[in-house]
Design an enzyme around this catalytic site. Sequence first.
Site, PDB file in Angstrom:
ATOM      1  N   THR A 126       5.510  -0.865  -1.993  1.00 49.69           N
ATOM      2  CA  THR A 126       4.991  -1.260  -0.576  1.00 49.69           C
ATOM      3  C   THR A 126       4.027  -0.122   0.912  1.00 49.69           C
ATOM      4  O   THR A 126       5.272   0.789  -0.098  1.00 49.69           O
ATOM      5  CB  THR A 126       5.139  -2.103   0.586  1.00 49.69           C
ATOM      6  OG1 THR A 126       4.481  -2.498   1.685  1.00 49.69           O
ATOM      7  CG2 THR A 126       6.755  -1.993   0.895  1.00 49.69           C
ATOM      8  N   ASP A 127       3.111   0.041   1.335  1.00 46.11           N
ATOM      9  CA  ASP A 127       3.102   1.356   1.514  1.00 46.11           C
ATOM     10  C   ASP A 127       3.611   0.956   2.723  1.00 46.11           C
ATOM     11  O   ASP A 127       4.007   2.345   3.493  1.00 46.11           O
ATOM     12  CB  ASP A 127       1.657   0.878   2.082  1.00 46.11           C
ATOM     13  CG  ASP A 127       0.934  -0.274   2.856  1.00 46.11           C
ATOM     14  OD1 ASP A 127       1.394  -0.662   3.009  1.00 46.11           O
ATOM     15  OD2 ASP A 127       0.187  -0.156   3.730  1.00 46.11           O
ATOM     16  N   GLU A 128       4.434   0.154   3.788  1.00 44.37           N
ATOM     17  CA  GLU A 128       5.051   0.222   4.169  1.00 44.37           C
ATOM     18  C   GLU A 128       6.321   1.454   4.399  1.00 44.37           C
ATOM     19  O   GLU A 128       7.244   2.179   5.268  1.00 44.37           O
ATOM     20  CB  GLU A 128       5.848  -0.997   4.715  1.00 44.37           C
ATOM     21  CG  GLU A 128       4.682  -2.235   4.908  1.00 44.37           C
ATOM     22  CD  GLU A 128       5.526  -3.699   6.148  1.00 44.37           C
ATOM     23  OE1 GLU A 128       6.478  -3.276   6.401  1.00 44.37           O
ATOM     24  OE2 GLU A 128       4.386  -4.048   5.662  1.00 44.37           O
ATOM     25  N   TYR A 154      13.294  -4.460   6.145  1.00 46.96           N
ATOM     26  CA  TYR A 154      12.633  -4.813   5.335  1.00 46.96           C
ATOM     27  C   TYR A 154      11.525  -3.143   4.345  1.00 46.96           C
ATOM     28  O   TYR A 154      11.933  -3.448   3.083  1.00 46.96           O
ATOM     29  CB  TYR A 154      11.448  -5.823   5.392  1.00 46.96           C
ATOM     30  CG  TYR A 154      10.132  -5.902   4.355  1.00 46.96           C
ATOM     31  CD1 TYR A 154      10.169  -6.375   2.878  1.00 46.96           C
ATOM     32  CD2 TYR A 154       9.170  -5.303   4.559  1.00 46.96           C
ATOM     33  CE1 TYR A 154       9.430  -6.108   1.844  1.00 46.96           C
ATOM     34  CE2 TYR A 154       7.832  -5.006   3.316  1.00 46.96           C
ATOM     35  CZ  TYR A 154       7.632  -5.614   2.314  1.00 46.96           C
ATOM     36  OH  TYR A 154       7.428  -5.576   1.347  1.00 46.96           O
ATOM     37  N   LYS A 158      12.665  -1.871   0.561  1.00 43.45           N
ATOM     38  CA  LYS A 158      12.173  -1.522  -0.206  1.00 43.45           C
ATOM     39  C   LYS A 158      12.000   0.065  -0.482  1.00 43.45           C
ATOM     40  O   LYS A 158      11.583   0.538  -2.149  1.00 43.45           O
ATOM     41  CB  LYS A 158      10.350  -1.463   0.125  1.00 43.45           C
ATOM     42  CG  LYS A 158      10.154  -2.950   0.252  1.00 43.45           C
ATOM     43  CD  LYS A 158      10.539  -3.974  -0.951  1.00 43.45           C
ATOM     44  CE  LYS A 158       8.946  -3.631  -2.475  1.00 43.45           C
ATOM     45  NZ  LYS A 158       9.835  -4.604  -3.290  1.00 43.45           N
TER      46      LYS A 158
END
Length: 340
Positions: A126-128, A154, A158
């Site tokens: 994810t870009d997060e 989260y 990741k």
Amino acid sequence: MSKIIVTGGAGFIGANFVYYALKHRPDDEIICVDSLTYAGNLMTLEDALKNDKFTFEKADITDAEAIDAVFDKHKPDIVINFAAESHVDRSIEDPGLFLRTNILGTQVLMDASRKYNVKRYHQVGTDEVYGDLPLDRPDLFFTEETPIHTSSPYSASKASADLLVGAYQRTYGFPATISRCSNNYGPYHFPEKLIPLIIGRAKKDETLPVYGTGENVRDWLYVEDHCKAISMIIDNGRVGEVYNIGGHNERTNLDVVKTVLDILGKPHSLITYVTDRAGHDMRYAIDPTKITNELGWVPDTKFDDGIRLTVEWYDKNQEWLDNILSGDYEKYYDKMYSGR
Ligand code: NAD
Ligand code: DAU
């Protein structure tokens, strides 16, 4: 012809990938491995289950024995790991589950992939993991070189998984790739996430909870475009590389909510500002130059078209939504939003 294990295929993006692969990769066999958490739904896979190129295996990716048995039975060529705890708000409530599934689950899958000589492992990231960008610097975008800088349990889980994949690749020569995508939307999106939550609630004339000021920006990608990108990466992506995926569709949360209300013909007065998410990231924005230049990926669906398709899909699939809303979800909504 390849045998592809798709973990998390009963969830939002995994299920869309299953349907994408059955349509666009007709020679491949797809084996979905999913433990059917609250976010996994077999109703989503009803049509896939009628296809003889598709098999479903109920297994938890953190259960090494169960995963070994699945790999032993199917001897996959390719593994794509979509399975994860994916909701930021839940990770703030219960980080432990996120670390277990997202980090240890990735380790278990990679160990099995090594043991059974899988030719390609793809980690859906994810870009997060890049943290956030300031609102007053629209010139800045996440590239593959942007430092990892996480905000939520989260995103930290990741990022940890991504680092572990990189470590396996370097240490064992493990044939892995990683993609980092921006926010997806489209069919089968679980109604805890912004877009399906507001579609479902607006249709019933219920209030729409917007966190903080609603100025936070997300970079929305129609889910099929994400599936296309992953399909290209497993075919032609270079081992050891990270690919960012995003289509330059930045919108504030408030814009997104108003767009959905306008499509549904509902009043903006349904919008209700609620207490902000703790650690709320301000802006995500992907620079997709690498995947475009190397693999020729470009998104097909613009936000204005994709959001209409999505609202229409939820209209036609009210039974799917009702099925979810009739379960534990009601209790979840009360717990997360009452008194907020
Ligand atoms: P989702 O929550 O809709 O689905 C997750 C699926 O994984 C569910 O079917 C669930 O049952 C399954 N699962 C969870 N824990 C499991 C376990 N221990 N063993 C086996 N299966 C398990 O998630 P999603 O939105 O489809 O996201 C899929 C992947 O894409 C995740 O890795 C997420 O981090 C990543 N991602 C999501 C987005 C997005 O906008 N939704 C964007 C970028 C990346
Ligand atoms: O960027 C990729 C990520 O996008 C994925 O890795 C995550 O799995 C996925 O859930 C998504 O994360 P977000 O936190 O951006 O998505 P969410 O739909 O939860 O929220 C989108 C924005 O809307 C965010 O700024 C928070 C806000 N929001 C969300 C909810 C659920 C609200 O204002 N009200 C809400 O009720």
